[in-house]
Design a protein around this motif. Structure first.
Motif, short mmCIF file in Angstrom:
data_model
loop_
_atom_site.label_atom_id
_atom_site.label_comp_id
_atom_site.label_asym_id
_atom_site.label_seq_id
_atom_site.Cartn_x
_atom_site.Cartn_y
_atom_site.Cartn_z
N VAL A 177 -1.44 -0.73 10.11
CA VAL A 177 -2.75 -0.90 9.49
C VAL A 177 -3.50 0.44 9.46
CG1 VAL A 177 -5.03 -1.95 9.80
CG2 VAL A 177 -2.97 -3.35 10.03
N MET A 178 -3.43 1.21 10.54
CA MET A 178 -4.13 2.50 10.59
C MET A 178 -3.53 3.48 9.59
SD MET A 178 -4.76 2.93 14.71
CE MET A 178 -5.65 4.48 14.51
N CYS A 189 -3.79 6.04 3.97
CA CYS A 189 -3.30 6.20 2.60
C CYS A 189 -4.39 5.88 1.59
CB CYS A 189 -2.09 5.30 2.37
SG CYS A 189 -0.60 5.78 3.26
N ILE A 190 -5.21 4.89 1.90
CA ILE A 190 -6.30 4.51 0.98
C ILE A 190 -7.46 5.51 1.07
CG2 ILE A 190 -8.01 2.74 0.46
CD1 ILE A 190 -5.99 0.68 1.48
N ILE A 191 -7.82 5.88 2.30
CA ILE A 191 -8.97 6.78 2.49
C ILE A 191 -8.74 8.12 1.80
CG2 ILE A 191 -10.24 8.13 4.22
CD1 ILE A 191 -9.85 5.70 6.11
N ILE A 230 0.84 -1.21 0.00
CA ILE A 230 0.00 0.00 0.00
C ILE A 230 0.87 1.25 0.00
CG2 ILE A 230 -1.64 1.34 1.38
CD1 ILE A 230 -2.83 -1.39 2.28
N SER A 232 -4.50 2.43 6.11
CA SER A 232 -5.91 2.77 5.86
C SER A 232 -6.04 4.24 5.49
CB SER A 232 -6.74 2.46 7.11
OG SER A 232 -6.67 1.08 7.43
#
Length: 592
Positions: free
Chosen positions: A416-417, A422-424, A340, A420
């Motif tokens: 993980v946070m 980076c995707i949001i 990611i 996340s």
């Protein structure tokens, strides 16, 4: 609403850490960073605190909130929470205090309303960075000293820039730099922290030698605080724009050649900061929005990459890609986070890095800067290649002697946070657009732009697959600027230890000879002058009889000449000679 400078929360938190039991210090740090994030989320534009008087007519403005400071303060506070979660295994008190002081320094810089306040936190940021470096691995001591030397020099240039700015504008308020000398000094002073070429040499060495958590923290604050100040002082500077373009390509070339994982990431910090610096140099509203958005996004994906690499080092004890392989099956959470972050930093559509890179490239195209636009696109392709390399050698290529697993749960939660986020922010960039300094009207998700990037990355992967058997590991890495600095440093040491003492000794011998000569001459100036004349005439005499007479006369004169004065009186003649030299200089300078 109470206007509280955010740095106070972190400073107080750091000051109370030594008073707390070891078992609760990490929870306290987490509470402090969450409180800091809450305080920033409650800020309103235009919020200020009364000036703290430092000297008559000079006050410290500890809080000044506008669109630029709020967005940078928000990401600084948010990522600090995730970094503290990640640091659960770091239990050294001094390291924990340095972490909170680093956050406090970044906040102090972002919300400073005047240059004096900013400079105080600028230096505090350097001190806390030095502590994080010195908590690192073998070689961190030397890296820290070199970091300190370069940042002391940068601080001197920044202070000089502030002084010239005050003389030119009559104001200590942070704002655009006065043209001329002030701008040049600001470029050098800020550029040291921004790692502009060739002042970047401290960064790869420092980040790669710091502690695991330290490298995560360093990649967040040091260079980003500098980019923030560049946006304040030098927006629209053509020189800054070209510096950014050089950084993009230079950092990329050296990153691809690296075997040490954190060295690879460090050179990519230089390259990615180059995008931000170039955006500030373009200076349009779209460019400035893009630069600050890239600062925001870069903190997320670059912190995540350093978390990933830190997790690998923590679990395996290995720093080099050549020593790794096959970790994808053993560390699936870490591998997913790496993919990611790699997609985000490369600018793959759907991830946050694409959004801000597209804004910067669009600003270059909008301004007719086609060469810059091409360099920025090349930067994305090269970045993609670098992280194909990192993920292949670390996670995909088989390495049978490695048995490991994902890092402890708190480190996984932080990764993980951050992944996340980076995707949001890649899928819903309007969350970021709503807090940028200027309204965003650029079409980020243009079908043509998305297809262009997908085609480019697909072509790169296809070419890599076709020529995979021809790809060989680099066996030579050209020396970077730190090697040149070391050579220059060795030259200075040689000059001061060998050459200058030799010159000084020769000059001292010559001076002693002059003093002794003056002492000898003054005993009988007439006879001394005759001796000197005869000494010259003897070798010039071609008549043997005449030469013989002169030799006899010279020998008689030397034998009957008065004895030289004792050595203890040489000082008096030294004073006489020095006075004569000084008087001659006086006549030369003032009378001629």
């Amino acid at each position: 609403m109470i206007a509280l400078p955010p740095f106070l929360i972190y400073i107080i938190g750091a000051a109370l850490l030594p008073l707390l039991p070891k078992r609760v210090r990490h929870e306290w740090m987490l509470f402090v960073t969450i409180a800091g994030l809450a305080a920033i989320s409650l800020q309103e534009y235009g919020m200020e605190v009364p000036l703290l008087q430092l000297l008559p007519g000079i006050g410290l403005s500890l809080l000044s909130v506008d669109g630029l400071s709020r967005v940078v303060g928000y990401i600084f506070a948010g990522i600090s929470v995730l970094a503290v979660i990640y640091s659960s295994q770091e239990e050294r008190l001094s390291h924990q205090m340095a972490l909170l002081v680093q956050v406090a320094s970044g906040m102090g810089i972002v919300y400073a309303g005047d240059f004096i306040t900013l400079f105080i936190f600028w230096e505090l940021l350097a001190l806390s960075s030095l502590a994080l470096i010195w908590h690192g691995y073998e070689g961190s001591k030397g890296a820290g000293y070199r970091y300190a030397l370069m940042h002391i020099l940068g601080g001197v240039f920044l202070l000089a820039a502030i002084a010239v700015q005050l003389a030119e504008t009559g104001s200590m308020q942070i704002g655009p730099a006065a043209p001329g000398t002030a701008s040049l000094l600001f470029i050098i002073g800020i550029g040291m922290n921004a790692a502009i070429i060739p002042l970047h040499a401290w960064l790869p060495e420092s980040y790669s030698k710091a502690s695991i958590v330290g490298s995560v923290i360093l990649c967040i604050f040091t260079t980003k605080a500098a980019v923030y100040l560049l946006a304040r002082t030098l927006p629209g500077s053509e020189a800054v724009m070209y510096i950014g373009a050089i950084m993009v390509v230079y950092g990329l070339v050296f990153a691809i050649l690296q075997d040490d994982m954190r060295m690879l990431l460090s050179y990519h910090v230089i390259s990615q900061v180059g995008y931000m610096v170039a955006a500030v140099g373009i200076g349009t509203t779209l460019a400035l929005n893009g630069g600050i958005a890239h600062l925001f996004n870069h903190i997320l994906y670059k912190a995540l990459l350093f978390m990933v690499v830190g997790a690998i080092i923590f679990q395996t004890g290995r720093h080099r890609l050549s020593e790794l392989g096959g970790l994808g099956k053993q560390m699936p959470i870490t591998f997913s986070a790496s993919l990611i972050a790699s997609a985000a930093i490369s600018g793959v559509p759907g991830f946050n890095g694409y959004v801000s890179k597209e804004m910067i490239v669009g600003a270059a195209a909008e301004s007719g800067l086609l060469t810059l636009e091409l360099l920025l696109l090349i930067g994305s392709i090269g970045t993609f290649l670098s992280f194909v390399k990192l993920n292949y050698y670390a996670f995909i290529k088989e390495k049978l002697d490695l048995v490991t697993r994902d890092p402890p749960v708190p480190m996984q939660i932080a990764m993980v946070m951050t992944a996340s986020a980076c995707i949001i922010y890649g899928v819903y960039p309007w969350l970021l657009f709503s807090i940028l300094p200027y309204p965003v009207t650029h079409d980020i998700f243009s079908i043509s732009h998305i297809l262009e990037m997908i085609i480019i990355f697909a072509a790169v992967l296809l070419n890599l697959w076709v020529v995979r058997s021809m790809i060989k590991k680099p066996t030579y890495i050209p020396p970077d600027m730190m090697a040149l600095y070391r050579v220059a440093g060795s030259g200075v040491l040689s000059l001061s230890h060998t050459i200058l003492p030799t010159i000084s000794g020769r000059f001292s011998d010559f001076f002693d000879w002059c003093v002794k000569g003056a002492s000898w001459f003054t005993k009988n100036p007439v006879m001394a002058a005759d001796i000197l004349v005869q000494s010259v005439l003897v070798p010039l005499s071609f008549n043997p009889a005449s030469q013989s007479r002169r030799k006899i006369r010279l020998s008689t004169l030397i034998r009957t000449y008065p004895q030289a004065v004792p050595e203890s009186s040489n000082a008096a003649y030294g004073i006489f000679v020095a006075s004569a030299v000084a008087f001659t200089l006086f006549l030369t300078v003032f009378l001629i």
